[in-house]
Motif scaffolding. Structure first.
Motif, PDB file in Angstrom:
ATOM      1  N   GLN A  58       0.840  -1.210   0.000  1.00  0.00           N
ATOM      2  CA  GLN A  58       0.000   0.000   0.000  1.00  0.00           C
ATOM      3  C   GLN A  58       0.868   1.250   0.000  1.00  0.00           C
ATOM      4  OE1 GLN A  58      -3.270   0.190  -0.552  1.00  0.00           O
ATOM      5  NE2 GLN A  58      -3.238  -2.033  -0.715  1.00  0.00           N
ATOM      6  N   ARG A  59       1.954   1.208   0.776  1.00  0.00           N
ATOM      7  CA  ARG A  59       2.853   2.363   0.825  1.00  0.00           C
ATOM      8  C   ARG A  59       3.556   2.554  -0.521  1.00  0.00           C
ATOM      9  NH1 ARG A  59       8.156   3.279   4.570  1.00  0.00           N
ATOM     10  NH2 ARG A  59       8.729   5.275   3.646  1.00  0.00           N
ATOM     11  N   LEU A  60       3.966   1.441  -1.130  1.00  0.00           N
ATOM     12  CA  LEU A  60       4.597   1.514  -2.452  1.00  0.00           C
ATOM     13  C   LEU A  60       3.622   2.104  -3.470  1.00  0.00           C
ATOM     14  CD1 LEU A  60       6.374  -1.968  -2.487  1.00  0.00           C
ATOM     15  CD2 LEU A  60       7.544   0.226  -2.669  1.00  0.00           C
ATOM     16  N   LYS A  61       2.372   1.741  -3.326  1.00  0.00           N
ATOM     17  CA  LYS A  61       1.341   2.258  -4.244  1.00  0.00           C
ATOM     18  C   LYS A  61       1.133   3.756  -4.020  1.00  0.00           C
ATOM     19  CE  LYS A  61      -3.625   2.081  -4.944  1.00  0.00           C
ATOM     20  NZ  LYS A  61      -4.891   1.584  -4.396  1.00  0.00           N
ATOM     21  N   GLN A  62       1.078   4.153  -2.737  1.00  0.00           N
ATOM     22  CA  GLN A  62       0.866   5.570  -2.411  1.00  0.00           C
ATOM     23  C   GLN A  62       2.002   6.435  -2.946  1.00  0.00           C
ATOM     24  OE1 GLN A  62       0.520   5.600   1.839  1.00  0.00           O
ATOM     25  NE2 GLN A  62      -1.570   4.799   1.788  1.00  0.00           N
ATOM     26  N   GLU A  63       3.220   5.880  -2.860  1.00  0.00           N
ATOM     27  CA  GLU A  63       4.383   6.641  -3.323  1.00  0.00           C
ATOM     28  C   GLU A  63       4.506   6.589  -4.845  1.00  0.00           C
ATOM     29  OE1 GLU A  63       6.193   8.558  -1.462  1.00  0.00           O
ATOM     30  OE2 GLU A  63       5.217   7.960   0.387  1.00  0.00           O
ATOM     31  N   GLY A  64       3.750   5.717  -5.482  1.00  0.00           N
ATOM     32  CA  GLY A  64       3.757   5.656  -6.946  1.00  0.00           C
ATOM     33  C   GLY A  64       4.736   4.651  -7.533  1.00  0.00           C
ATOM     34  N   TYR A  65       5.369   3.833  -6.706  1.00  0.00           N
ATOM     35  CA  TYR A  65       6.353   2.875  -7.221  1.00  0.00           C
ATOM     36  C   TYR A  65       5.689   1.666  -7.871  1.00  0.00           C
ATOM     37  CZ  TYR A  65       9.767   5.549  -4.585  1.00  0.00           C
ATOM     38  OH  TYR A  65      10.553   6.551  -4.109  1.00  0.00           O
ATOM     39  N   VAL A  66       4.488   1.304  -7.388  1.00  0.00           N
ATOM     40  CA  VAL A  66       3.755   0.180  -7.987  1.00  0.00           C
ATOM     41  C   VAL A  66       2.307   0.586  -8.210  1.00  0.00           C
ATOM     42  CG1 VAL A  66       5.207  -1.526  -6.787  1.00  0.00           C
ATOM     43  CG2 VAL A  66       2.969  -0.937  -5.827  1.00  0.00           C
ATOM     44  N   GLN A  67       1.687  -0.186  -9.114  1.00  0.00           N
ATOM     45  CA  GLN A  67       0.234  -0.060  -9.274  1.00  0.00           C
ATOM     46  C   GLN A  67      -0.358  -1.411  -8.913  1.00  0.00           C
ATOM     47  OE1 GLN A  67      -1.518   1.216 -12.894  1.00  0.00           O
ATOM     48  NE2 GLN A  67      -1.173   3.374 -12.488  1.00  0.00           N
ATOM     49  N   ILE A  68      -1.506  -1.386  -8.254  1.00  0.00           N
ATOM     50  CA  ILE A  68      -2.138  -2.647  -7.849  1.00  0.00           C
ATOM     51  C   ILE A  68      -3.227  -2.982  -8.869  1.00  0.00           C
ATOM     52  CG2 ILE A  68      -3.295  -3.911  -6.008  1.00  0.00           C
ATOM     53  CD1 ILE A  68      -0.790  -2.910  -4.847  1.00  0.00           C
ATOM     54  N   HIS A  69      -3.031  -4.096  -9.577  1.00  0.00           N
ATOM     55  CA  HIS A  69      -4.035  -4.566 -10.537  1.00  0.00           C
ATOM     56  C   HIS A  69      -4.786  -5.727  -9.925  1.00  0.00           C
ATOM     57  CE1 HIS A  69      -2.624  -2.198 -13.977  1.00  0.00           C
ATOM     58  NE2 HIS A  69      -1.410  -2.425 -13.538  1.00  0.00           N
ATOM     59  N   VAL A  82       7.941   8.362 -10.834  1.00  0.00           N
ATOM     60  CA  VAL A  82       7.634   9.011  -9.545  1.00  0.00           C
ATOM     61  C   VAL A  82       8.528  10.231  -9.405  1.00  0.00           C
ATOM     62  CG1 VAL A  82       7.487   8.654  -7.060  1.00  0.00           C
ATOM     63  CG2 VAL A  82       7.180   6.710  -8.601  1.00  0.00           C
ATOM     64  N   PRO A  83       7.957  11.447  -9.438  1.00  0.00           N
ATOM     65  CA  PRO A  83       8.806  12.651  -9.380  1.00  0.00           C
ATOM     66  C   PRO A  83       9.329  12.892  -7.962  1.00  0.00           C
ATOM     67  CG  PRO A  83       6.497  13.267  -9.399  1.00  0.00           C
ATOM     68  CD  PRO A  83       6.517  11.783  -9.508  1.00  0.00           C
ATOM     69  N   ALA A  84      10.413  13.692  -7.894  1.00  0.00           N
ATOM     70  CA  ALA A  84      10.963  14.096  -6.593  1.00  0.00           C
ATOM     71  C   ALA A  84      10.123  15.263  -6.102  1.00  0.00           C
ATOM     72  CB  ALA A  84      12.427  14.478  -6.758  1.00  0.00           C
ATOM     73  N   THR A  85       9.060  14.937  -5.396  1.00  0.00           N
ATOM     74  CA  THR A  85       8.106  15.951  -4.920  1.00  0.00           C
ATOM     75  C   THR A  85       8.710  16.769  -3.788  1.00  0.00           C
ATOM     76  OG1 THR A  85       7.205  14.369  -3.353  1.00  0.00           O
ATOM     77  CG2 THR A  85       6.143  14.459  -5.517  1.00  0.00           C
ATOM     78  N   PRO A  86       8.115  17.924  -3.502  1.00  0.00           N
ATOM     79  CA  PRO A  86       8.589  18.720  -2.354  1.00  0.00           C
ATOM     80  C   PRO A  86       8.546  17.916  -1.058  1.00  0.00           C
ATOM     81  CG  PRO A  86       7.098  20.016  -3.718  1.00  0.00           C
ATOM     82  CD  PRO A  86       7.072  18.627  -4.267  1.00  0.00           C
ATOM     83  N   GLU A  87       7.539  17.040  -0.929  1.00  0.00           N
ATOM     84  CA  GLU A  87       7.445  16.211   0.286  1.00  0.00           C
ATOM     85  C   GLU A  87       8.643  15.263   0.384  1.00  0.00           C
ATOM     86  OE1 GLU A  87       3.616  17.787  -0.750  1.00  0.00           O
ATOM     87  OE2 GLU A  87       4.932  16.472  -1.925  1.00  0.00           O
ATOM     88  N   PHE A  88       8.995  14.683  -0.786  1.00  0.00           N
ATOM     89  CA  PHE A  88      10.141  13.760  -0.784  1.00  0.00           C
ATOM     90  C   PHE A  88      11.421  14.517  -0.442  1.00  0.00           C
ATOM     91  CE2 PHE A  88      12.857  10.316  -1.725  1.00  0.00           C
ATOM     92  CZ  PHE A  88      13.934  10.809  -2.443  1.00  0.00           C
TER      93      PHE A  88
END
Lengths: 130, 368
Positions: A58-69, A82-88
């Motif tokens: 779920q965390r990987l999905k939230q961060e955009g590293y994986v998609q759950i099919h 996955v961009p380097a967001t200000p949060e990151f």
């Protein structure tokens, strides 16, 4: 791609698993389109709780590293998607400040600190660390 | 070769095979597992560990030899009886001896399990256990651990040919039909010709095929933990082991189905009692298949290691039955032999057992 967890580490298992998978994506061991094992399968293989694996995915999905099919499960996304967001950047700054503080306390020279960071980054990119 | 001699050869061979398998048990298990107890790295050659193995082997050998001697003596003493009495002794005595041998070996295994557990506690070996775990995220997506379903098409073809021949020659099949031969190779169950009687063995073939398909499935689906100290090496070993086991299931399954087809042919198109000698000889075929499979499994399983996690010994009841509610896996590698077993704490394990019982016991009765 082989992941290793330390059951006696202070770092939570889901956090260790998360770091291992992100490292795998960074160094190319996991490539775009790769399906991660099912939650049940990976939980069994690593002898950890189902919820631990689920939390990691779920965390990987939230961060955009994986998609759950629905059928394929967790699928790795392309590198760079996955961009380097200000949060990151803020999180990175916090973690680097902690490492830098410990290095200063232990009288590590700036050059060595920077070299360690550079080496870690380059090894993931497959470049010569020197 | 007389019927009786053929029967004793088959039954004696079966006894020898199971005795050999139980004697070799400590060698069949992963090298770092002793009587269902995980040993830390480097303790496999401990003198006390070797002594436990020797004690098990000598104990099981002694008991097995004693049981065989008693069975042989009883057979000789009762050899002058009527044909019916002889048939009972020929059938019941070897089976009783076999069951007794398995019970004795099982009992000695449990005793050894207890001794090994106490040894591990006394020496404090639990403190040396590996505190890490490893797994391969892409092994199932990038490699085949077991041969796919398509490889079982020849098996289906054998069943189709057997059933097809029975359908083609149905009118020529003699009424009544021989359904079973006793240990002496003589017909002891004869029933009026009917679709159930003629095609019953084909249904049994389908049941056997289902069992082998299930066994093949478990090979691929079973938990795959890797030794953290050498994960790549362990992974490669596991891939070879599982693929080898899968191929063994394919070959053994095919052999058994062909044997069943040949048996059906003898029963339906043979000439009755005169085939007793041939039936006795054919009885050696499953024995040879079993022996060959056992040898193949031993070669495949040689030198393999398990990757236990701390505290897992408690989940292996009597060293042989896996019970772990916290483990998501349904199928796990055996600790007391070669192959895979069920996690009995998982509800699906009981569903599989129920399905097996229905297949083996209920379906033939319904068809019959």
């Amino acid at each position: 791609m082989i992941v290793t967890l330390d059951y006696e580490s202070e770092l939570p298992l889901y956090s260790q698993l998360y770091d291992e998978i992100v490292r795998g994506i960074a160094d190319g061991s996991l490539t775009s389109g790769d399906s991660l094992p099912s939650v049940r399968s990976l939980a069994g293989d690593l002898s950890i709780n189902l919820h631990t694996v689920n939390k990691t995915y779920q965390r990987l999905k939230q961060e955009g590293y994986v998609q759950i099919h629905r059928q394929k499960g967790a699928v790795v996304q392309p590198l760079g998607s996955v961009p380097a967001t200000p949060e990151f950047r803020a999180m990175m700054s916090r973690q680097l400040r902690s490492l830098a503080a410990e290095s200063v306390c232990r009288s590590m020279e700036e050059e060595e600190f920077v070299e360690q960071c550079r080496s870690a980054y380059r090894s993931l990119k497959g470049e010569d660390p020197s | 070769m007389t019927n009786e001699l053929a029967a004793w050869l088959v039954l004696g061979g079966t006894y020898a095979l199971t005795t050999g398998a139980t004697l070799l048990q400590p060698s069949l298990a992963p090298s770092n597992i002793l009587f269902g107890v995980a040993l830390p790295a480097g303790r496999e050659s401990d003198p006390e560990v070797l002594r436990l193995k020797r004690s098990y082997r000598s104990g099981v050998f002694g008991l097995s030899a004693l049981i065989a001697a008693i069975a042989a003596a009883l057979a000789v003493l009762n050899g002058g009886g009527s044909e019916e009495e002889l048939s009972v002794w020929t059938s019941a005595l070897p089976v009783a001896a076999l069951l007794l041998q398995l019970a004795a070996a099982g009992g000695w295994f449990v005793l050894s399990h207890g001794r090994t557990t106490r040894l591990k506690e006394e020496r404090g070996w639990a403190e040396e256990e590996e505190s890490r775990g490893a797994a391969d995220l892409t092994i199932r997506s990038r490699q085949r651990l077991a041969y796919p379903l398509l490889w079982f098409l020849p098996h289906l073809l054998v069943i189709a040919i057997s059933a097809g021949a029975a359908a083609l020659f149905y009118d020529r099949i003699v009424d009544p039909v021989i359904l079973h031969y006793n240990a002496q190779g003589l017909p002891d169950r004869i029933e009026p010709k009917s679709p159930g009687a003629v095609f019953g063995l084909n249904l049994a073939q389908l049941t056997v095929l289902a069992a082998f398909l299930f066994a093949n499935y478990t090979i691929g689906a079973a938990r795959l933990r890797l030794a953290p100290g050498a994960p790549q090496e362990h992974r490669d070993q596991q891939v070879r082991y599982r693929r080898g086991m899968s191929m063994l299931m394919l070959l053994l399954g095919l052999g058994i189905l062909v044997f069943m087809g040949a048996t059906q042919a003898f029963m339906l198109y043979g000439s009755g009692g005169q085939d007793g000698v041939w039936i006795g000889a054919i009885g050696l075929v499953p024995l040879l298949l079993a022996g060959g499979s056992a040898f193949g499994m031993m070669r495949l399983g040689r030198g393999r290691r398990d990757a236990p996690v701390p505290g897992e010994d408690a989940n292996w009841k009597l060293g042989a039955f896996y019970w772990n509610r916290n483990d998501a896996s349904v199928f796990v590698e055996k600790r007391s032999g070669i192959g895979f077993t069920l996690n009995w704490a998982h509800p699906l394990a009981w569903l599989f057992l129920l399905a097996l019982i229905v297949l083996i016991i209920v379906v033939p009765r319904v068809v019959g």
